[in-house]
Design a protein around this motif. Structure first.
Motif, PDB file in Angstrom:
ATOM      1  N   THR A  56       3.709  -2.293   0.028  1.00 54.39           N
ATOM      2  CA  THR A  56       2.458  -1.535   0.079  1.00 54.39           C
ATOM      3  C   THR A  56       2.720  -0.082   0.466  1.00 54.39           C
TER       4      THR A  56
ATOM      5  N   LEU B  48       2.151   3.457  -1.604  1.00 53.54           N
ATOM      6  CA  LEU B  48       1.309   4.547  -1.093  1.00 53.54           C
ATOM      7  C   LEU B  48       2.097   5.847  -0.943  1.00 53.54           C
TER       8      LEU B  48
ATOM      9  N   VAL C 233     -11.802   5.251   4.909  1.00 56.57           N
ATOM     10  CA  VAL C 233     -10.430   4.916   4.518  1.00 56.57           C
ATOM     11  C   VAL C 233      -9.982   3.564   5.093  1.00 56.57           C
TER      12      VAL C 233
ATOM     13  N   THR D  43      -8.760   0.386   2.835  1.00 51.70           N
ATOM     14  CA  THR D  43      -7.414  -0.200   2.912  1.00 51.70           C
ATOM     15  C   THR D  43      -7.509  -1.659   3.343  1.00 51.70           C
ATOM     16  N   ARG D  44      -8.419  -2.007   4.278  1.00 46.68           N
ATOM     17  CA  ARG D  44      -8.552  -3.414   4.667  1.00 46.68           C
ATOM     18  C   ARG D  44      -8.982  -4.274   3.489  1.00 46.68           C
TER      19      ARG D  44
ATOM     20  N   SER E 113      -8.198  -3.804   0.451  1.00 55.12           N
ATOM     21  CA  SER E 113      -7.130  -3.986  -0.532  1.00 55.12           C
ATOM     22  C   SER E 113      -5.877  -4.634   0.053  1.00 55.12           C
ATOM     23  N   VAL E 114      -5.561  -4.408   1.354  1.00 51.15           N
ATOM     24  CA  VAL E 114      -4.324  -4.997   1.888  1.00 51.15           C
ATOM     25  C   VAL E 114      -4.593  -6.044   2.967  1.00 51.15           C
TER      26      VAL E 114
ATOM     27  N   SER F  79      -2.452  -2.716   7.731  1.00 47.23           N
ATOM     28  CA  SER F  79      -3.638  -1.888   7.486  1.00 47.23           C
ATOM     29  C   SER F  79      -3.581  -0.552   8.228  1.00 47.23           C
TER      30      SER F  79
ATOM     31  N   SER G 165      -1.195   1.784   6.280  1.00 45.71           N
ATOM     32  CA  SER G 165      -1.847   2.041   4.984  1.00 45.71           C
ATOM     33  C   SER G 165      -2.996   3.023   5.152  1.00 45.71           C
ATOM     34  N   ALA G 166      -3.741   2.877   6.276  1.00 47.72           N
ATOM     35  CA  ALA G 166      -4.845   3.807   6.520  1.00 47.72           C
ATOM     36  C   ALA G 166      -4.310   5.221   6.714  1.00 47.72           C
TER      37      ALA G 166
ATOM     38  N   GLY H 189      -3.444   6.403   3.258  1.00 50.65           N
ATOM     39  CA  GLY H 189      -4.676   6.491   2.474  1.00 50.65           C
ATOM     40  C   GLY H 189      -5.533   7.670   2.913  1.00 50.65           C
TER      41      GLY H 189
END
Lengths: 309, 343
Positions: B20, B24, B279, B283-284, B286-287, B294, B297-298, B301
């Motif tokens: 992931t 990103l 955001v 992200t939550r 999608s991941v 998360s 990723s946040a 993102g």
């Protein structure tokens, strides 16, 4: 019968009476703005018709440039209110303050019983203007977009307060000074100039600003002359790419020491490298009033010293 | 669950996290490159790409003006956008986990306004000291966070509802301070200040730029390292405590780091709204809600979101500019309504 007919008719007639009285009320308020009771009808810069009594001697100004105009035509005594930013001439400071240009106090304005309130669109008071009009206070809006527009404002204000001759005399002397600048600069090359209203964030003078006209008259080609709006926030990279040969910094007046340095994006411009950065009193350049001609002369002399020897 | 099953699951999570984050990071590199090519001035694409890939060590046939636009104006601004977006989204994601509240967000909790008041005081009293702004913003954010937390902690402990209510009260109180001070300011400073309040990245200061970037990276790493505890905290404070989480320590760590993240981004760019809310939700969705995935990723993102929003802000009415906060709100509000309807 589903309902009592006599009661129905009674309530219907009550409703009608109520409606009629509302209509009568609104008509009576309309009379206040009626041309028959107000002797004069003039059109302001927003294209609205403003009804005024024959003699106007109670005026409120909601912008420093309009306060300066009222004093300059000799009608300072008819000002009953102005804003906290109105600091010129010194007498303007003693006029009762009705707030600043952004937040005028409606109650105080009503209490001062003005015959007309002068508004500059630069102060962006559309909603407030509607409030004043709903209280049957005449509002006159000025919107000068070039030096001729400033002259028009002076003539309009002179007409409102009954000082037409003084206003005309003032305008012709100001126009003569502007023409003198014009003829002095006949042989001078035009200079590509950036007008930096503030460095961070970067603001400049756009197409609708009267400063753009002042710059043109001062022998400068403003690099932002065609940007829409009066005071747009400007892209730093566009300012860098414009490579101006001169920069005007309005500073030293009400602005104090603010805006005294060139924005970072302009630090490598030909203007900054050759030292052609000129500080001009901001009060002469942000107020479309009589002192705008001072600003014009100061810019012309700074940009073209050779033409004024 | 046996220990071998547990270990197996951890391996799967680790692999998913790495994939992931790689996706990103790749997206971030592409968006940074794309944003660097867009602006009010048109730069030659291939020369600019060449200069970008050499990281500015070669001019690649660009004029010195174009080179300056690319490396002195655009890139610093893009990097600041990334730092601000990453910081705000990371802070939002960890608040939401810690407080078990999907609406917990730097703005709603009053943390951003605390940072704004801090920055404003720094501008008023130590105007010439640039370093005072991020420091005072951090102090303001921390004071606001602690005030909200103290207000929320009743006899039964800080319930999520009490926290949000306390946040609303602190936010409105601090907003009134901001309004009061801006009213007292002189006209010329109000303009720049109101623009700043809406969130503005045009003042990307190359001197101070490393501060928000370093804070964003370090903050995101520390919070990701606490993600396991945050996962357990999502079960409830008592359960987390029973499972061996030092609740008080984790809570203080999140408050401190999040205040630092919010403080450094508000000091640099004002209040860019909706990032900390939208955001982490995206992200939550999608991941998943495992904070080990998360939260980082946040961070990435958020960086993507604000870079894209600011590119729109500086190009859509070029050569004029909009405040980036107007764009994030314009994108964020409808997106949030859509998310609310889906959940």
């Amino acid at each position: 019968m589903f309902f009592n007919s006599s009661r129905f008719i009674k309530s219907l007639s009550l409703l009608l009476i109520a409606l009629l009285s509302v209509a009568a009320c609104s008509r009576s308020s309309a009379i206040l703005n009626n041309p028959s009771t107000n002797a004069r009808r003039i059109t302001d810069d927003a294209g609205r018709e403003v009804f005024l009594p024959a003699k106007v001697d109670r005026v409120i100004s909601l912008a420093p440039n309009l306060t300066e105009i009222v004093f300059a035509v000799g009608a300072g005594h008819s000002l009953v209110g102005d804003t906290t930013y109105c600091d010129y001439p010194v007498e303007a400071k003693n006029i009762e303050k009705v707030g600043d240009t952004q937040h005028p106090n409606l109650e105080r304005i009503i209490a001062l019983k003005p015959q007309v309130v002068l508004v500059s669109t630069a102060s962006q008071l559309e909603v407030f203007t509607e409030q004043l009009r709903s209280h049957n206070i005449a509002v006159f809006i000025t919107d000068p977009r070039d030096l001729e527009g400033v002259f028009r404002s002076i003539e309009q204000v002179g007409n409102i307060v009954g000082y037409v001759e003084q206003a005309n005399a003032l305008v012709s002397s100001l126009r003569a000074r502007a023409m003198a600048v014009d003829s002095a600069l006949k042989q001078s090359p035009r200079i590509r100039t950036f007008y930096q209203l503030s460095a961070e964030p970067l603001y400049t003078a756009g197409h609708d600003s009267f400063v753009t006209d002042l710059l043109r008259r001062a022998g400068a080609d403003s690099v932002t002359a065609n940007v829409p709006g009066a005071w747009p926030k400007y892209s730093a990279e566009a300012a860098l790419a414009a490579r101006p040969d001169a920069i005007i910094l309005p500073t030293g007046g009400s602005m104090g020491e603010g805006n005294g340095t060139v924005a970072k994006a302009l630090a490598s411009s030909p203007a900054a490298k050759s030292g052609r950065v000129y500080k001009i009193n901001d009060d002469h350049l942000v107020r479309p009033g009589p002192r705008a001609v001072d600003g014009l002369e100061e810019m012309a002399r700074a940009l073209h010293p050779e033409a004024f020897k | 669950m046996t220990s071998s099953q547990q270990a197996n699951q951890n391996r799967v999570t680790l692999r998913r996290t790495i994939i992931t984050l790689l996706v990103l990071v790749a997206a971030l590199v592409i968006v940074v490159g794309g944003a660097a090519l867009l602006g009010s001035e048109r730069l030659p694409v291939s020369n600019s790409l060449c200069a970008l890939t050499t990281l500015g060590t070669r001019q690649c046939g660009l004029t010195s003006d174009h080179f300056d636009i690319l490396f002195q104006i655009r890139l610093p601004r893009i990097l600041l956008a990334a730092a601000v977006g990453g910081s705000l989204a990371t802070a939002g994601a960890s608040y939401q986990a810690l407080l078990r509240n999907p609406l917990a967000e730097p703005y709603l909790l009053g943390v951003s306004n605390g940072a704004a008041v801090g920055t404003m005081l720094a501008l008023l009293f130590f105007g010439s000291l640039e370093w005072s702004r991020p420091l005072m913003a951090f102090a303001g954010a921390l004071v606001a966070t602690l005030a909200v937390y103290r207000l929320a902690r009743g006899r039964v402990g800080a319930t999520p509802e009490r926290l949000i209510l306390a946040g609303v009260i602190v936010t409105t109180f601090l907003s009134s301070i901001i309004v009061f001070v801006t009213t007292m300011m002189d006209a010329t400073r109000i303009r720049s200040f109101t623009f700043w309040l809406l969130g503005d990245l045009s003042g990307a200061n190359t001197g101070l730029l490393p501060v928000p970037i370093a804070v964003a990276v370090v903050g995101a790493i520390i919070l990701t390292l606490n993600a396991r505890s945050l996962n357990l905290l999502m079960l409830g404070e008592r359960d987390a405590f029973d499972l061996g989480v030092e609740v008080g320590r984790v809570r203080m760590a999140v408050f401190l780091i999040a205040s630092l993240l919010v403080g450094s981004s508000v000091a640099a760019s004002g209040s860019v709204g909706y990032v900390g809310l939208v955001v982490p939700h995206l992200t939550r969705l999608s991941v998943g809600s495992d904070n080990r995935i998360s939260i980082p990723s946040a961070t990435l993102g958020g960086a993507l979101f604000v870079i894209i929003a600011d590119t729109i802000a500086r190009t859509v009415i070029a050569p004029r500019e909009l405040p980036v906060g107007a764009i994030t709100a314009l994108i964020g509000a409808p997106l949030f309504i859509y998310l609310l309807k889906r959940v």
